[in-house]
Design a protein around this motif. Structure first.
Motif, PDB file in Angstrom:
ATOM      1  N   HIS A  65      48.875  46.615  33.381  1.00 26.90           N
ATOM      2  CA  HIS A  65      47.771  47.496  33.772  1.00 26.90           C
ATOM      3  C   HIS A  65      47.356  48.429  32.633  1.00 26.90           C
ATOM      4  O   HIS A  65      46.162  48.632  32.403  1.00 26.90           O
ATOM      5  CB  HIS A  65      48.131  48.294  35.025  1.00 26.90           C
ATOM      6  CG  HIS A  65      47.991  47.490  36.276  1.00 26.90           C
ATOM      7  ND1 HIS A  65      46.779  47.183  36.842  1.00 26.90           N
ATOM      8  CD2 HIS A  65      48.926  46.906  37.068  1.00 26.90           C
ATOM      9  CE1 HIS A  65      46.955  46.457  37.917  1.00 26.90           C
ATOM     10  NE2 HIS A  65      48.262  46.268  38.079  1.00 26.90           N
ATOM     11  N   LEU A  66      48.325  48.985  31.931  1.00 25.49           N
ATOM     12  CA  LEU A  66      47.968  49.878  30.818  1.00 25.49           C
ATOM     13  C   LEU A  66      47.239  49.126  29.713  1.00 25.49           C
ATOM     14  O   LEU A  66      46.317  49.668  29.092  1.00 25.49           O
ATOM     15  CB  LEU A  66      49.216  50.576  30.276  1.00 25.49           C
ATOM     16  CG  LEU A  66      49.816  51.644  31.192  1.00 25.49           C
ATOM     17  CD1 LEU A  66      51.083  52.210  30.562  1.00 25.49           C
ATOM     18  CD2 LEU A  66      48.825  52.752  31.491  1.00 25.49           C
ATOM     19  N   ALA A  67      47.613  47.873  29.475  1.00 23.71           N
ATOM     20  CA  ALA A  67      46.920  47.061  28.472  1.00 23.71           C
ATOM     21  C   ALA A  67      45.458  46.843  28.856  1.00 23.71           C
ATOM     22  O   ALA A  67      44.589  46.694  27.996  1.00 23.71           O
ATOM     23  CB  ALA A  67      47.626  45.723  28.290  1.00 23.71           C
ATOM     24  N   ALA A  68      45.189  46.841  30.158  1.00 20.48           N
ATOM     25  CA  ALA A  68      43.821  46.678  30.663  1.00 20.48           C
ATOM     26  C   ALA A  68      43.127  48.020  30.875  1.00 20.48           C
ATOM     27  O   ALA A  68      42.055  48.086  31.477  1.00 20.48           O
ATOM     28  CB  ALA A  68      43.843  45.893  31.969  1.00 20.48           C
ATOM     29  N   LYS A  69      43.775  49.096  30.390  1.00 14.29           N
ATOM     30  CA  LYS A  69      43.236  50.455  30.528  1.00 14.29           C
ATOM     31  C   LYS A  69      43.031  50.842  31.993  1.00 14.29           C
ATOM     32  O   LYS A  69      41.985  51.335  32.403  1.00 14.29           O
ATOM     33  CB  LYS A  69      41.944  50.619  29.737  1.00 14.29           C
ATOM     34  CG  LYS A  69      42.160  50.502  28.249  1.00 14.29           C
ATOM     35  CD  LYS A  69      40.890  50.817  27.497  1.00 14.29           C
ATOM     36  CE  LYS A  69      41.130  51.013  26.057  1.00 14.29           C
ATOM     37  NZ  LYS A  69      41.274  50.003  25.155  1.00 14.29           N
ATOM     38  N   GLU A  70      44.081  50.574  32.772  1.00 13.94           N
ATOM     39  CA  GLU A  70      44.072  50.931  34.179  1.00 13.94           C
ATOM     40  C   GLU A  70      45.489  51.269  34.610  1.00 13.94           C
ATOM     41  O   GLU A  70      46.424  51.191  33.817  1.00 13.94           O
ATOM     42  CB  GLU A  70      43.499  49.792  35.025  1.00 13.94           C
ATOM     43  CG  GLU A  70      44.230  48.485  34.861  1.00 13.94           C
ATOM     44  CD  GLU A  70      43.551  47.324  35.560  1.00 13.94           C
ATOM     45  OE1 GLU A  70      42.336  47.376  35.824  1.00 13.94           O
ATOM     46  OE2 GLU A  70      44.245  46.342  35.850  1.00 13.94           O
ATOM     47  N   LEU A  71      45.645  51.662  35.870  1.00 18.95           N
ATOM     48  CA  LEU A  71      46.944  52.028  36.430  1.00 18.95           C
ATOM     49  C   LEU A  71      47.320  51.065  37.555  1.00 18.95           C
ATOM     50  O   LEU A  71      46.446  50.489  38.200  1.00 18.95           O
ATOM     51  CB  LEU A  71      46.899  53.459  36.976  1.00 18.95           C
ATOM     52  CG  LEU A  71      46.704  54.547  35.929  1.00 18.95           C
ATOM     53  CD1 LEU A  71      46.356  55.867  36.595  1.00 18.95           C
ATOM     54  CD2 LEU A  71      47.955  54.681  35.085  1.00 18.95           C
ATOM     55  N   SER A 103      41.036  51.835  37.852  1.00 16.57           N
ATOM     56  CA  SER A 103      40.585  52.594  36.686  1.00 16.57           C
ATOM     57  C   SER A 103      41.133  54.017  36.676  1.00 16.57           C
ATOM     58  O   SER A 103      41.497  54.573  37.712  1.00 16.57           O
ATOM     59  CB  SER A 103      39.055  52.645  36.647  1.00 16.57           C
ATOM     60  OG  SER A 103      38.552  53.428  37.718  1.00 16.57           O
ATOM     61  N   PHE A 104      41.184  54.596  35.483  1.00 18.00           N
ATOM     62  CA  PHE A 104      41.597  55.994  35.352  1.00 18.00           C
ATOM     63  C   PHE A 104      40.621  56.899  36.095  1.00 18.00           C
ATOM     64  O   PHE A 104      41.018  57.900  36.683  1.00 18.00           O
ATOM     65  CB  PHE A 104      41.683  56.400  33.877  1.00 18.00           C
ATOM     66  CG  PHE A 104      42.801  55.713  33.137  1.00 18.00           C
ATOM     67  CD1 PHE A 104      44.129  55.944  33.466  1.00 18.00           C
ATOM     68  CD2 PHE A 104      42.529  54.835  32.107  1.00 18.00           C
ATOM     69  CE1 PHE A 104      45.162  55.330  32.782  1.00 18.00           C
ATOM     70  CE2 PHE A 104      43.550  54.211  31.412  1.00 18.00           C
ATOM     71  CZ  PHE A 104      44.877  54.449  31.751  1.00 18.00           C
ATOM     72  N   ARG A 105      39.363  56.524  36.089  1.00 16.49           N
ATOM     73  CA  ARG A 105      38.343  57.310  36.796  1.00 16.49           C
ATOM     74  C   ARG A 105      38.615  57.322  38.300  1.00 16.49           C
ATOM     75  O   ARG A 105      38.537  58.366  38.953  1.00 16.49           O
ATOM     76  CB  ARG A 105      36.952  56.744  36.512  1.00 16.49           C
ATOM     77  CG  ARG A 105      35.842  57.516  37.214  1.00 16.49           C
ATOM     78  CD  ARG A 105      34.495  57.102  36.753  1.00 16.49           C
ATOM     79  NE  ARG A 105      34.378  57.638  35.386  1.00 16.49           N
ATOM     80  CZ  ARG A 105      33.487  57.249  34.495  1.00 16.49           C
ATOM     81  NH1 ARG A 105      32.608  56.340  34.806  1.00 16.49           N
ATOM     82  NH2 ARG A 105      33.448  57.762  33.307  1.00 16.49           N
ATOM     83  N   ALA A 106      38.954  56.159  38.859  1.00 19.16           N
ATOM     84  CA  ALA A 106      39.273  56.080  40.284  1.00 19.16           C
ATOM     85  C   ALA A 106      40.523  56.892  40.601  1.00 19.16           C
ATOM     86  O   ALA A 106      40.606  57.546  41.649  1.00 19.16           O
ATOM     87  CB  ALA A 106      39.468  54.626  40.708  1.00 19.16           C
TER      88      ALA A 106
END
Length: 64
Positions: free
Chosen positions: A32-38, A54-57
């Motif tokens: 997930h971090l490699a895809a810029k998400e959690l 997403s980090f935004r979500a």
């Protein structure tokens, strides 16, 4: 280090049950971090079900 997959699965809140990384937290987080998400376990249940990792979500879900 021994993987505790069976124990992790008991607490995994991700609803994407066909994911091969379920219960293998180190692989899940890395992916997930490699895809810029959690990972889904970082989100409240209602937001996790949207599959928007997403980090935004994440910030919106926790009012950050």
């Amino acid at each position: 280090m021994e993987c505790k997959k069976e124990r992790n699965l008991k607490n995994c809140t991700c609803t994407y049950t066909s994911c091969g990384k379920r219960g293998v937290c180190c692989d899940c987080i890395q992916s997930h971090l490699a895809a810029k998400e959690l990972p889904g376990c970082c989100f409240p249940p209602d937001v996790e079900k949207t599959y928007d990792r997403s980090f935004r979500a994440f910030a919106k879900a926790w009012n950050l």
